[in-house]
Scaffold this motif. Sequence first.
Motif, short mmCIF file in Angstrom:
data_model
loop_
_atom_site.label_atom_id
_atom_site.label_comp_id
_atom_site.label_asym_id
_atom_site.label_seq_id
_atom_site.Cartn_x
_atom_site.Cartn_y
_atom_site.Cartn_z
N ARG A 218 36.59 37.29 38.72
CA ARG A 218 37.08 36.50 37.58
C ARG A 218 37.15 37.37 36.32
O ARG A 218 38.06 37.24 35.50
CB ARG A 218 36.19 35.29 37.37
N GLY A 219 36.21 38.30 36.19
CA GLY A 219 36.22 39.19 35.03
C GLY A 219 37.45 40.08 35.00
O GLY A 219 38.06 40.30 33.94
N TRP A 220 37.85 40.61 36.19
CA TRP A 220 39.06 41.44 36.23
C TRP A 220 40.29 40.63 35.78
O TRP A 220 41.12 41.13 35.01
CB TRP A 220 39.31 41.96 37.64
N LEU A 221 40.41 39.40 36.28
CA LEU A 221 41.56 38.58 35.92
C LEU A 221 41.55 38.23 34.44
O LEU A 221 42.61 38.20 33.79
CB LEU A 221 41.58 37.31 36.77
N ASP A 222 40.37 37.97 33.88
CA ASP A 222 40.28 37.69 32.44
C ASP A 222 40.73 38.91 31.64
O ASP A 222 41.44 38.78 30.63
CB ASP A 222 38.86 37.30 32.06
N ARG B 284 26.15 48.83 35.21
CA ARG B 284 25.22 47.75 34.88
C ARG B 284 25.81 46.76 33.88
O ARG B 284 25.37 45.62 33.80
CB ARG B 284 23.91 48.34 34.33
N ASP B 285 26.81 47.22 33.13
CA ASP B 285 27.47 46.33 32.17
C ASP B 285 28.66 45.59 32.78
O ASP B 285 29.34 44.83 32.07
CB ASP B 285 27.94 47.14 30.96
N TRP B 286 28.90 45.80 34.07
CA TRP B 286 30.02 45.12 34.70
C TRP B 286 29.65 44.48 36.05
O TRP B 286 29.79 43.28 36.23
CB TRP B 286 31.20 46.09 34.90
N TYR B 287 29.17 45.27 36.97
CA TYR B 287 28.89 44.75 38.31
C TYR B 287 27.59 43.95 38.39
O TYR B 287 27.50 42.98 39.15
CB TYR B 287 28.83 45.89 39.33
N VAL B 288 26.58 44.37 37.67
CA VAL B 288 25.25 43.72 37.78
C VAL B 288 24.72 43.39 36.39
O VAL B 288 23.59 43.76 36.04
CB VAL B 288 24.27 44.60 38.58
N ALA C 75 30.20 38.41 43.46
CA ALA C 75 31.60 38.79 43.71
C ALA C 75 32.57 37.95 42.89
O ALA C 75 33.52 38.49 42.29
CB ALA C 75 31.91 38.66 45.20
N GLU C 76 32.37 36.64 42.85
CA GLU C 76 33.31 35.77 42.15
C GLU C 76 33.30 36.04 40.64
O GLU C 76 34.35 35.99 39.99
CB GLU C 76 32.99 34.32 42.44
#
Length: 587
Positions: free
Chosen positions: A129-133, A113-117, A124-125
Amino acid sequence: MSPAADVSHHTHVSPSGALSADGMMGGRLRRTGIEVVGDVPWGAHFCQFYETAGDLVDTLVPYFREGLAANEFCMWVTSAPLEVEAAARSLRASVPDLDERIARGQIEILDYRDWYVRDGQFDAETVLRGWLDKLNDARRRGFEGLRLTGNTFWLEEARWDDFYRYEEMINDVIGQHRMLAVCTYSLAMCGAKEIVDVIDNHEFALIKRGGRWEILKSAIQKRAEEALQESEGRFRSLFASMNEGVAVHELVYDADGRPVDYRIVDANPAFEKNTSIPVERATGALASRLYGVEEPPFFEIYRRVAETGEPTSFTEYFAPLDRHFRISVVSTKPGTFATVFQDVTEIRRAEAALQEFAAELQRSNEDLERFAYVASHDLQEPLRSIISFSQLLERRYRGRLDEDGNEYIDFIVEGGTRMQAQIKDLLALSRVATTGRTPEATDAGAVLGEVLRDLTGTIEASGAAIEVGPMPVVMADPAQLGQVFANLIGNALKYRRADVPPHVRIAAERTGHLWQFTVTDNGIGIDPEYHDRVFVIFQRLHTREEYDGTGIGLAIVKRIVERHGGRIRVESAPGEGSTFFFTMAPA
């Protein structure tokens, strides 16, 4: 060429089936900690089908233990049946200093819940973008890359299509970055369609059979990997057999994320041949340390290519090895670059020696030209005196001397006149380069017309027929082009066959990027043995009794044509006339 190296010749086959060498295309292989998987390159993206929380612990605890030990930034996004506290407790049993690593920011263990939703819905975007950051921040802080996992137990059927598209997107992105990803799926939540979709978007899947983890691939994936392995095998063979050194590199960043150095992650055997550096010694070394220099060699050039993707080539002297290298640099993804290079030291030394010889030859020619000019000029005055007094002696004393005396006076006058002509032509030869005008657009037809008017008397006296074709406009010194025409036409009229009226044809045609002129006659011709000799100074094919002249005229013509960047030659045979060919650049 890379002046630093991190090279290995050990070949591995990853679970994806792709043949690669340590470091090939993006860094050394990373240990997954999962026995059945082994080592994989950066960019690996695979999945796990699980049934229990214990299945997740079996794979993810050793997976993250290896990542932490390898100075990677780790992210574990949890969901039931293995949530944050349970995941941390399981990992802590294998990594005693886990809490210290969490405190200094090397690993984050998050609830889905603190990452996907985070806002109650999946985007999705935003997640991608969070992974790349996270990756960029990790690299700025000095970590090798990002190792991650995400559990999809929370995923509802209504969201499946959106998540499937997300997996397609992340599959493309992960392969281009220093990232490893394991996506975990509950078998209880997946039907046949979902299992096919999952396998389709990952390199391979882990599934437990008979208490052992196995690797599962689709038939399409297997065929693609076989084709890739065959292709990479051909590439590796070419890579290893090239004479040019080839090296693949990665930039090295400081704590603030600034590129400060680079290392080689793969190189071919010719690397050592071109640098004399053993691959084993160069492996893993930073460029600056390997060569004992403050700034890595050619760093700004390499950095610019790695960051912009714009290729470049250059030839430079490399002081640490005392060699010249010709280097081509390309980049296929940010932060990396490849070089193809060759040691051209001997070539550059030969070029330098040739340039030095050419300069010395130029100086020598200039000295000779100055000498010829001075000698010719200084000889004119005493020679004029000899001829003048000899002619005066002839007028005053002819008839008062015996026959021998009169003959001696004739010899003096004739010899002096001949020497005067030779000195005049020698002076003209020496001044071709020094007094000629800069070539300009010149109407060859107009120049030729003036020459023929000057030769009217000779043409009429010989009964010659002159035929002139269309003439072009060329880049030439008009006066010197006139000298060429006058000499070649004058020779055609002089060296005629007895009792055969001269016929001279002057023509021009375009050959490639130049104009080729021809002067053809029906005269006595020239034996092929002497075709080159006629252009050499003072070379005569006939006695002075047969034909007068100094033997310098065609040498002057050759010098003028070559000064204009052209070439001159002759085709002829005795009794069949001659054709002289010379070229000039178009205007």
